[in-house]
Design a protein around this motif. Structure first.
Motif, PDB file in Angstrom:
ATOM      1  N   PRO A  10     -19.886 -19.757  36.536  1.00 51.87           N
ATOM      2  CA  PRO A  10     -20.729 -20.948  36.662  1.00 51.87           C
ATOM      3  C   PRO A  10     -22.167 -20.541  36.924  1.00 51.87           C
ATOM      4  O   PRO A  10     -22.439 -19.554  37.587  1.00 51.87           O
ATOM      5  N   SER A  11     -23.086 -21.312  36.360  1.00 52.21           N
ATOM      6  CA  SER A  11     -24.502 -20.986  36.525  1.00 52.21           C
ATOM      7  C   SER A  11     -25.083 -21.582  37.802  1.00 52.21           C
ATOM      8  O   SER A  11     -26.137 -21.193  38.236  1.00 52.21           O
ATOM      9  N   ALA A  12     -24.405 -22.538  38.369  1.00 44.61           N
ATOM     10  CA  ALA A  12     -24.895 -23.162  39.602  1.00 44.61           C
ATOM     11  C   ALA A  12     -23.808 -23.067  40.665  1.00 44.61           C
ATOM     12  O   ALA A  12     -22.622 -23.207  40.361  1.00 44.61           O
ATOM     13  N   PRO A  13     -24.175 -22.851  41.912  1.00 40.35           N
ATOM     14  CA  PRO A  13     -23.175 -22.665  42.954  1.00 40.35           C
ATOM     15  C   PRO A  13     -22.308 -23.887  43.224  1.00 40.35           C
ATOM     16  O   PRO A  13     -21.233 -23.761  43.771  1.00 40.35           O
ATOM     17  N   ASP A  14     -22.724 -25.084  42.803  1.00 42.58           N
ATOM     18  CA  ASP A  14     -21.931 -26.275  43.084  1.00 42.58           C
ATOM     19  C   ASP A  14     -20.883 -26.564  42.008  1.00 42.58           C
ATOM     20  O   ASP A  14     -20.201 -27.565  42.066  1.00 42.58           O
ATOM     21  N   ILE A  15     -20.746 -25.692  40.994  1.00 41.40           N
ATOM     22  CA  ILE A  15     -19.723 -25.868  39.959  1.00 41.40           C
ATOM     23  C   ILE A  15     -18.514 -25.044  40.361  1.00 41.40           C
ATOM     24  O   ILE A  15     -18.587 -23.823  40.417  1.00 41.40           O
ATOM     25  N   PRO A  16     -17.379 -25.693  40.654  1.00 37.09           N
ATOM     26  CA  PRO A  16     -16.204 -24.936  41.097  1.00 37.09           C
ATOM     27  C   PRO A  16     -15.547 -24.177  39.948  1.00 37.09           C
ATOM     28  O   PRO A  16     -15.510 -24.659  38.822  1.00 37.09           O
ATOM     29  N   GLY A  17     -15.014 -22.995  40.255  1.00 35.74           N
ATOM     30  CA  GLY A  17     -14.246 -22.226  39.281  1.00 35.74           C
ATOM     31  C   GLY A  17     -15.086 -21.717  38.128  1.00 35.74           C
ATOM     32  O   GLY A  17     -16.302 -21.757  38.147  1.00 35.74           O
ATOM     33  N   SER A  18     -14.406 -21.232  37.099  1.00 31.33           N
ATOM     34  CA  SER A  18     -15.109 -20.747  35.921  1.00 31.33           C
ATOM     35  C   SER A  18     -15.090 -21.815  34.840  1.00 31.33           C
ATOM     36  O   SER A  18     -14.268 -22.723  34.860  1.00 31.33           O
ATOM     37  N   VAL A  19     -15.983 -21.692  33.905  1.00 25.08           N
ATOM     38  CA  VAL A  19     -16.123 -22.650  32.815  1.00 25.08           C
ATOM     39  C   VAL A  19     -15.732 -21.937  31.523  1.00 25.08           C
ATOM     40  O   VAL A  19     -16.205 -20.850  31.251  1.00 25.08           O
ATOM     41  N   ALA A  20     -14.835 -22.536  30.743  1.00 22.23           N
ATOM     42  CA  ALA A  20     -14.414 -21.931  29.485  1.00 22.23           C
ATOM     43  C   ALA A  20     -15.267 -22.464  28.352  1.00 22.23           C
ATOM     44  O   ALA A  20     -15.469 -23.665  28.232  1.00 22.23           O
ATOM     45  N   SER A  21     -15.803 -21.578  27.541  1.00 29.37           N
ATOM     46  CA  SER A  21     -16.510 -21.994  26.335  1.00 29.37           C
ATOM     47  C   SER A  21     -15.682 -21.561  25.139  1.00 29.37           C
ATOM     48  O   SER A  21     -14.872 -20.645  25.227  1.00 29.37           O
ATOM     49  N   ILE A  22     -15.854 -22.236  24.031  1.00 25.68           N
ATOM     50  CA  ILE A  22     -15.153 -21.896  22.796  1.00 25.68           C
ATOM     51  C   ILE A  22     -16.194 -21.387  21.816  1.00 25.68           C
ATOM     52  O   ILE A  22     -17.229 -22.035  21.608  1.00 25.68           O
ATOM     53  N   LEU A  23     -15.921 -20.248  21.216  1.00 28.02           N
ATOM     54  CA  LEU A  23     -16.849 -19.630  20.272  1.00 28.02           C
ATOM     55  C   LEU A  23     -16.257 -19.682  18.868  1.00 28.02           C
ATOM     56  O   LEU A  23     -15.100 -19.315  18.671  1.00 28.02           O
ATOM     57  N   TYR A  24     -17.041 -20.124  17.894  1.00 29.38           N
ATOM     58  CA  TYR A  24     -16.668 -20.092  16.483  1.00 29.38           C
ATOM     59  C   TYR A  24     -17.564 -19.054  15.827  1.00 29.38           C
ATOM     60  O   TYR A  24     -18.786 -19.197  15.831  1.00 29.38           O
ATOM     61  N   HIS A  25     -16.979 -18.020  15.240  1.00 30.45           N
ATOM     62  CA  HIS A  25     -17.753 -16.954  14.610  1.00 30.45           C
ATOM     63  C   HIS A  25     -17.745 -17.109  13.096  1.00 30.45           C
ATOM     64  O   HIS A  25     -16.714 -17.426  12.502  1.00 30.45           O
ATOM     65  N   GLY A  26     -18.886 -16.901  12.461  1.00 29.77           N
ATOM     66  CA  GLY A  26     -18.963 -16.830  11.007  1.00 29.77           C
ATOM     67  C   GLY A  26     -19.149 -18.136  10.278  1.00 29.77           C
ATOM     68  O   GLY A  26     -19.035 -18.178   9.054  1.00 29.77           O
ATOM     69  N   LEU A  27     -19.458 -19.227  10.959  1.00 25.66           N
ATOM     70  CA  LEU A  27     -19.568 -20.536  10.295  1.00 25.66           C
ATOM     71  C   LEU A  27     -20.630 -20.564   9.197  1.00 25.66           C
ATOM     72  O   LEU A  27     -20.495 -21.320   8.241  1.00 25.66           O
ATOM     73  N   THR A  28     -21.686 -19.788   9.326  1.00 25.85           N
ATOM     74  CA  THR A  28     -22.750 -19.802   8.317  1.00 25.85           C
ATOM     75  C   THR A  28     -22.603 -18.669   7.303  1.00 25.85           C
ATOM     76  O   THR A  28     -23.426 -18.554   6.400  1.00 25.85           O
ATOM     77  N   ARG A  29     -21.558 -17.863   7.438  1.00 26.85           N
ATOM     78  CA  ARG A  29     -21.327 -16.757   6.509  1.00 26.85           C
ATOM     79  C   ARG A  29     -20.883 -17.308   5.154  1.00 26.85           C
ATOM     80  O   ARG A  29     -19.993 -18.160   5.090  1.00 26.85           O
TER      81      ARG A  29
END
Length: 141
Positions: A10-29
């Motif tokens: 988390p980028s701020a101390p008031d956000i509990p736990g970790s945050v999951a992001s989803i990455l899409y690779h190659g969309l512009t390929r």
């Protein structure tokens, strides 16, 4: 094509736990296989011939909140005229998207300001990323 979930701190101390992001690779390929994505029918707003991969949608929490998706238009797809109460960003990834401003090929970014309206179509089929600041409204017609 590679889709990953990525755990970030988390980028701020008031956000509990970790945050999951989803990455899409190659969309512009060139030659990216969009058929490997989990497309769903998009029946909203009179969208015939349109499929969607929802990236995020906050409207469950806030009916007027932002959302983003990948949209795939089949050849000949047409979408009714609609108005944007908030900003809309469209980035064409493949094919050609047609709206009131013309024909837009891959690599085109369009920013539609609040209060703007348009119809959308594709004669050849297309895939694009769309980010809605607020949900669109179909215009009576």
């Amino acid at each position: 094509m590679q889709i990953q979930q990525h755990q970030t701190s988390p980028s701020a101390p008031d956000i509990p736990g970790s945050v999951a992001s989803i990455l899409y690779h190659g969309l512009t390929r060139p030659g990216f296989d969009f058929g490997t994505l989990d497309w769903q029918p998009c029946g909203a707003d009179q969208r015939r011939g349109v499929e969607i991969v929802r990236l995020y949608d906050t409207r469950g929490e806030d009916s007027d909140g932002p959302a983003a998706a990948l949209l795939r238009y089949a050849p000949g797809a047409r979408v009714a005229r609609h108005v944007h109460p908030g900003y809309e960003l469209i980035f064409v990834l493949e094919g050609e998207l047609i709206n009131d401003a013309g024909v837009h090929g891959a690599g085109t970014l369009e920013i539609c300001p609040p209060g703007s309206d348009h119809t959308l179509a594709s004669d050849t089929g297309c895939v694009f990323l769309v980010v809605w600041e607020r949900p669109v409204r179909v215009m009576a017609g």
